[in-house]
Write a protein that holds these residues in place. Structure first.
Motif, PDB file in Angstrom:
ATOM      1  N   HIS A 239      13.216 -44.888  21.397  1.00  0.00           N
ATOM      2  CA  HIS A 239      11.848 -44.855  20.888  1.00  0.00           C
ATOM      3  C   HIS A 239      10.909 -45.151  22.052  1.00  0.00           C
ATOM      4  O   HIS A 239      11.139 -46.112  22.807  1.00  0.00           O
ATOM      5  CB  HIS A 239      11.663 -45.891  19.778  1.00  0.00           C
ATOM      6  CG  HIS A 239      10.367 -45.777  19.045  1.00  0.00           C
ATOM      7  ND1 HIS A 239      10.133 -44.797  18.092  1.00  0.00           N
ATOM      8  CD2 HIS A 239       9.233 -46.510  19.120  1.00  0.00           C
ATOM      9  CE1 HIS A 239       8.905 -44.944  17.614  1.00  0.00           C
ATOM     10  NE2 HIS A 239       8.338 -45.971  18.224  1.00  0.00           N
ATOM     11  N   LEU A 294      14.182 -44.309  13.360  1.00  0.00           N
ATOM     12  CA  LEU A 294      13.803 -44.739  14.699  1.00  0.00           C
ATOM     13  C   LEU A 294      14.871 -44.328  15.728  1.00  0.00           C
ATOM     14  O   LEU A 294      16.015 -44.739  15.643  1.00  0.00           O
ATOM     15  CB  LEU A 294      13.622 -46.260  14.701  1.00  0.00           C
ATOM     16  CG  LEU A 294      12.483 -46.808  15.573  1.00  0.00           C
ATOM     17  CD1 LEU A 294      11.146 -46.286  15.109  1.00  0.00           C
ATOM     18  CD2 LEU A 294      12.484 -48.334  15.555  1.00  0.00           C
ATOM     19  N   THR A 317      11.984 -40.701  19.603  1.00  0.00           N
ATOM     20  CA  THR A 317      10.869 -40.770  18.664  1.00  0.00           C
ATOM     21  C   THR A 317       9.719 -41.550  19.288  1.00  0.00           C
ATOM     22  O   THR A 317       9.870 -42.190  20.333  1.00  0.00           O
ATOM     23  CB  THR A 317      11.296 -41.464  17.350  1.00  0.00           C
ATOM     24  OG1 THR A 317      11.792 -42.790  17.651  1.00  0.00           O
ATOM     25  CG2 THR A 317      12.388 -40.683  16.649  1.00  0.00           C
ATOM     26  N   ASP A 318       8.559 -41.508  18.638  1.00  0.00           N
ATOM     27  CA  ASP A 318       7.403 -42.293  19.082  1.00  0.00           C
ATOM     28  C   ASP A 318       6.545 -42.635  17.877  1.00  0.00           C
ATOM     29  O   ASP A 318       6.642 -41.996  16.822  1.00  0.00           O
ATOM     30  CB  ASP A 318       6.592 -41.515  20.126  1.00  0.00           C
ATOM     31  CG  ASP A 318       5.844 -40.351  19.507  1.00  0.00           C
ATOM     32  OD1 ASP A 318       4.610 -40.311  19.610  1.00  0.00           O
ATOM     33  OD2 ASP A 318       6.487 -39.465  18.896  1.00  0.00           O
TER      34      ASP A 318
END
Length: 344
Positions: A239, A294, A317-318
């Motif tokens: 992430h 996540l 992911t972000d």
């Protein structure tokens, strides 16, 4: 000030505001969308890593051809292990397709009824989930229950340690809408459906899914929990802003892209169903799905016009969901490349 002067000033203000707004345009998304389409899926997958994804796996099953695998980037960034097409991946909400199929089979065998309510199956939740007496099993499967989504209430900030703690996040809250009057995607629906399967079966739903879905389809690389797998076989998840590997932080369903693709074709051609089940399934759920947890993003869909299944996994992911939008753009372009080749 004359009317003409006022219009001129407003025009200047509009131009300045428009120029200023360009600072907020996510140009990386624009670039990913407008760049010329590559000739091959392999080129598109390799290019995707330039957008900040740590790793990507794509599986393509075109009818009449051997399955094709495309990989780029890292399976494990820290240890510099390249992406492996047979790596296990946390498929997130794609698992809802498996749950919906399992529920369908239980309905066909009359272990469950689509018209019974949440209150019928979980009387202890009356008063803790609004409208429990009116929320049918059918509405829960279709995300038309109005039950609040637990991931909207601090789930990612401090992940609960158990399903019971997770459910608590969604209890004693006002309904999002009256049952059946709207659509609202809610993970709480499927948490309750999983608990319900355990309750009516008297044994683990995971065992039931394995016996009724995974084993018949020979999905030997699909698992219902972290406890069933070798951690080293799982693709690392990242992430933006966090250095840690997230592959052991969240439970869920783990599978290879190939296994998801095989399942998806079986779902769409009906071979996952016994007699009378597909009619039930078609009335309650969808035939494609994406997943987000996540560190992990996934897309899976069968395209009838080209008789092709495409599965895409990426492990970055972000918080602003730029990576989600980028992944969706890459996926769309991959499908377009395949479709163009079919047409030409």
């Amino acid at each position: 000030m004359t009317k003409k002067q006022t219009k001129r000033i407003l025009r200047i203000v509009f131009i300045i505001a428009s120029i200023f707004s360009l600072w907020f345009v996510p140009w990386i998304l624009v670039k990913a969308w407008i760049l010329p389409l590559p000739d091959t899926v392999e080129e598109q997958v390799n290019r995707a890593i330039d957008y900040g994804f740590d790793g990507m796996i794509v599986y393509v099953d075109e009818a009449g051809k051997p399955p094709a695998f495309y990989t780029s980037g890292w399976k494990d960034r820290k240890n510099k292990i390249p992406t492996d097409s047979q790596a296990l991946f946390n498929i997130g909400s794609i698992s809802k397709l498996y749950v919906a199929v399992a529920i369908t089979k239980l309905v066909k065998d009359k272990h469950l009824s689509l018209d019974k309510t949440l209150a019928d199956y979980f009387p202890e939740l009356v008063g803790r989930i609004e409208n429990a007496e009116k929320i049918t099993l059918r509405l829960m499967i279709k995300h038309r229950s109005g039950i609040p989504n637990y991931t909207d209430y601090g789930y990612w900030d401090n992940p609960p340690k158990s399903h019971k703690e997770t459910l608590e996040l969604a209890l004693d809250l006002p309904a999002n809408f009256k049952p059946g009057e709207d659509y609202g995607y809610s993970n709480t629906n499927y948490l309750l459906l999983r608990k319900l399967m355990d309750k009516v079966l008297g044994y683990s739903r995971n065992q039931y899914i394995k016996e009724k879905i995974l084993t018949p389809l020979e999905l030997n690389n699909t698992f219902n929990s972290l406890n069933e797998v070798n951690i080293d076989d799982i693709m690392s998840g990242y992430h933006v802003g966090y250095e840690s590997d997230l592959k052991t932080e969240y439970g869920g369903m783990f599978a290879t892209a190939e296994d998801v693709g095989i399942f998806l074709r079986a779902l769409n051609d009906g071979s996952v169903f016994d007699e009378g089940e597909q009619e039930i399934y078609s009335s309650i759920y969808v035939y494609k799905h994406s997943g987000w947890v996540l560190g992990y993003q996934s897309f899976s869909e069968y395209y009838e016009d080209i008789d092709t299944v495409v599965v895409q996994f990426n492990n970055t992911t972000d918080s602003k969901l730029y990576m989600w939008n980028l992944a969706e753009i890459v996926y769309t372009r991959i499908v377009k490349i395949i479709r163009n080749k079919k047409i030409s």
